[in-house]
Enzyme design. Sequence first.
Site, PDB file in Angstrom:
ATOM      1  N   ASN A 141       0.875  -1.164   0.000  1.00  0.00           N
ATOM      2  CA  ASN A 141       0.000   0.000   0.000  1.00  0.00           C
ATOM      3  C   ASN A 141       0.918   1.220   0.000  1.00  0.00           C
ATOM      4  O   ASN A 141       1.466   1.600   1.030  1.00  0.00           O
ATOM      5  CB  ASN A 141      -0.884  -0.036   1.253  1.00  0.00           C
ATOM      6  CG  ASN A 141      -1.864   1.125   1.295  1.00  0.00           C
ATOM      7  OD1 ASN A 141      -1.805   2.038   0.474  1.00  0.00           O
ATOM      8  ND2 ASN A 141      -2.752   1.105   2.268  1.00  0.00           N
ATOM      9  N   GLY A 196     -13.338   4.958  10.334  1.00  0.00           N
ATOM     10  CA  GLY A 196     -11.952   5.122  10.778  1.00  0.00           C
ATOM     11  C   GLY A 196     -11.642   6.597  10.735  1.00  0.00           C
ATOM     12  O   GLY A 196     -12.551   7.435  10.813  1.00  0.00           O
ATOM     13  N   ASN A 197     -10.373   6.926  10.590  1.00  0.00           N
ATOM     14  CA  ASN A 197     -10.013   8.318  10.440  1.00  0.00           C
ATOM     15  C   ASN A 197     -10.695   8.881   9.185  1.00  0.00           C
ATOM     16  O   ASN A 197     -11.247   9.970   9.187  1.00  0.00           O
ATOM     17  CB  ASN A 197      -8.491   8.399  10.352  1.00  0.00           C
ATOM     18  CG  ASN A 197      -8.029   9.797  10.576  1.00  0.00           C
ATOM     19  OD1 ASN A 197      -8.705  10.594  11.225  1.00  0.00           O
ATOM     20  ND2 ASN A 197      -6.896  10.125   9.995  1.00  0.00           N
ATOM     21  N   ARG A 200     -11.813  15.555   7.925  1.00  0.00           N
ATOM     22  CA  ARG A 200     -12.557  15.950   6.712  1.00  0.00           C
ATOM     23  C   ARG A 200     -13.997  16.317   7.047  1.00  0.00           C
ATOM     24  O   ARG A 200     -14.621  15.667   7.897  1.00  0.00           O
ATOM     25  CB  ARG A 200     -12.559  14.802   5.690  1.00  0.00           C
ATOM     26  CG  ARG A 200     -11.235  14.639   4.984  1.00  0.00           C
ATOM     27  CD  ARG A 200     -11.272  13.442   4.054  1.00  0.00           C
ATOM     28  NE  ARG A 200     -10.154  12.557   4.325  1.00  0.00           N
ATOM     29  CZ  ARG A 200     -10.130  11.270   4.031  1.00  0.00           C
ATOM     30  NH1 ARG A 200     -11.160  10.694   3.462  1.00  0.00           N
ATOM     31  NH2 ARG A 200      -9.077  10.550   4.321  1.00  0.00           N
ATOM     32  N   PHE A 218     -10.453   9.807  17.619  1.00  0.00           N
ATOM     33  CA  PHE A 218     -11.706   9.480  18.300  1.00  0.00           C
ATOM     34  C   PHE A 218     -11.500   8.992  19.734  1.00  0.00           C
ATOM     35  O   PHE A 218     -12.411   9.062  20.541  1.00  0.00           O
ATOM     36  CB  PHE A 218     -12.494   8.446  17.487  1.00  0.00           C
ATOM     37  CG  PHE A 218     -13.221   9.055  16.337  1.00  0.00           C
ATOM     38  CD1 PHE A 218     -14.528   9.499  16.475  1.00  0.00           C
ATOM     39  CD2 PHE A 218     -12.590   9.227  15.116  1.00  0.00           C
ATOM     40  CE1 PHE A 218     -15.194  10.089  15.418  1.00  0.00           C
ATOM     41  CE2 PHE A 218     -13.248   9.810  14.047  1.00  0.00           C
ATOM     42  CZ  PHE A 218     -14.556  10.239  14.198  1.00  0.00           C
ATOM     43  N   GLY A 248     -15.135   2.053  14.246  1.00  0.00           N
ATOM     44  CA  GLY A 248     -16.248   1.099  14.172  1.00  0.00           C
ATOM     45  C   GLY A 248     -15.977  -0.172  14.957  1.00  0.00           C
ATOM     46  O   GLY A 248     -16.880  -0.762  15.548  1.00  0.00           O
TER      47      GLY A 248
HETATM   48  P1  AMP Z   1      -8.382   3.670  10.884  1.00  0.00           P
HETATM   49  O1  AMP Z   1      -8.391   4.883   9.986  1.00  0.00           O
HETATM   50  O2  AMP Z   1      -9.359   2.624  10.504  1.00  0.00           O
HETATM   51  O3  AMP Z   1      -6.991   3.136  11.146  1.00  0.00           O
HETATM   52  O4  AMP Z   1      -8.892   4.205  12.297  1.00  0.00           O
HETATM   53  C1  AMP Z   1      -8.133   5.103  13.032  1.00  0.00           C
HETATM   54  C2  AMP Z   1      -9.000   5.744  14.082  1.00  0.00           C
HETATM   55  O5  AMP Z   1      -9.548   4.732  14.957  1.00  0.00           O
HETATM   56  C3  AMP Z   1      -8.192   6.672  14.962  1.00  0.00           C
HETATM   57  O6  AMP Z   1      -8.420   8.007  14.604  1.00  0.00           O
HETATM   58  C4  AMP Z   1      -8.715   6.415  16.327  1.00  0.00           C
HETATM   59  O7  AMP Z   1      -9.359   7.597  16.718  1.00  0.00           O
HETATM   60  C5  AMP Z   1      -9.776   5.346  16.206  1.00  0.00           C
HETATM   61  N1  AMP Z   1      -9.652   4.408  17.322  1.00  0.00           N
HETATM   62  C6  AMP Z   1      -8.697   3.492  17.542  1.00  0.00           C
HETATM   63  N2  AMP Z   1      -8.910   2.872  18.741  1.00  0.00           N
HETATM   64  C7  AMP Z   1     -10.028   3.415  19.260  1.00  0.00           C
HETATM   65  C8  AMP Z   1     -10.779   3.225  20.467  1.00  0.00           C
HETATM   66  N3  AMP Z   1     -10.382   2.353  21.366  1.00  0.00           N
HETATM   67  N4  AMP Z   1     -11.885   3.964  20.653  1.00  0.00           N
HETATM   68  C9  AMP Z   1     -12.280   4.854  19.736  1.00  0.00           C
HETATM   69  N5  AMP Z   1     -11.613   5.100  18.595  1.00  0.00           N
HETATM   70  C10 AMP Z   1     -10.515   4.397  18.361  1.00  0.00           C
END
Ligand code: AMP
Length: 398
Positions: free
Chosen positions: A7, A210-211, A241, A285, A334
């Site tokens: 990636n 996610g982010n 965003r 988050f 999620g």
């Molecule tokens: P991703 O883009 O799928 O990697 O998700 C990243 C986001 O997941 C980050 O901005 C975190 O804020 C959120 N995240 C990770 N662990 C947790 C958690 N335990 N509770 C809430 N949000 C989380």
Amino acid sequence: MNILVINCGSSSLKFQLINAETEQCIAKGLCERIGIDGSMISYQPAGGEKEKTVTPMPDHVEAIRLVLEALTNPTTGAVKSLEEIDAVGHRIVHGGEKFTQSAVIDDEVMKAIEDCNELAPLHNPANLIGINACKKLMPGVPMVAVFDTAFHQTMPEEAYLYGIPYDYYKNYKLRRYGFHGTSHSYVSKRAAEFLGQKYEDMKIIVCHLGNGASISAVKNGKCVDTTMGLTPLEGLIMGTRSGDIDPAIMEFIAHKEGKNIDEIMTILNKKSGVLGLSDNLSSDFRDIEDGYFAGDENAVRAMKSFCYKVAKYVGSFTAAMNGVDAIAFTAGVGENGPIIRTLVCEYLGYLGITLDEDANHKRGVDIQISTPESKTKVLVIPTNEELAIARETARLVK
Ligand code: AMP
């Protein structure tokens, strides 16, 4: 068969080596700050220690060379030689209308990916650099392109067209494409499998939070709508965003603050979302969740707005599919944010949803978090985009 999943971003490169038969990750890692001072590679073989090395990486060819060196290192490597890497799967962000599924990479496919550069100027050129670097260092090894947009190509015209002059679609292909397709495909299929139901007979809503965040409506095994659009800026409120806004806001800010279009796009991409709504408390988050529980008004505002928007799209996609059998939560927020799932589901009583709060607090497994009586099933399905890319690569190479 071992598949190297790549990636590639403009200054970073994530990789995983996956055994296609066992579907286990054999090793993974990340190259950061490629072409910038302080480049670094982190590498972790399955069950082994993670090691980080700061080393110059002037370009992506050097980054891939270091990845291959780490994978074949006599003491910590995951394989003995490059001959044990049978194929490479590349995540490609934009496949335009040309790619409705993954493709074995040849000169024609490279040219078609390049033709999509205009639609994803930050991502596709970086993806191509990754492909070229692999071609140079692993000549003859088959490579497959797996597109973020491909799964959404089944959307009907009424879902992908914008209400703007049709010439913009005809001349420039301006339309909704949608992203995170590999995740939406993987999670929706897994949701059907988990429930023991036929994918082709189900109506599923996938909330990839996610982010970057997007939702898709999957009816009878095909995506019929999704929240992201021409770019990943549309739809839900995200980490930084904005998601949907009235386009006239751009003109208002331009006049009020004398900003040009590039500056406004930076605000919408980097300074908005929960970061902006929380008055710059955080885009993460976890911080928003902590603030919410502590009663911080900035965090509460951001959290409520985020969850409201998710629930609103679940409602609109339920209407689009004339019903929903299952809702699946996935990605960083999620998968890990029980409070977010609770707040979203509080809006969904009309779907006959009741949550099992014990299940809602479990982590890291495919799980049903709605009660057995719940009319619509609610699931958490951890996404695995790398595995999905490896599966696609193995399928096409075989
Ligand atoms: P991703 O883009 O799928 O990697 O998700 C990243 C986001 O997941 C980050 O901005 C975190 O804020 C959120 N995240 C990770 N662990 C947790 C958690 N335990 N509770 C809430 N949000 C989380």
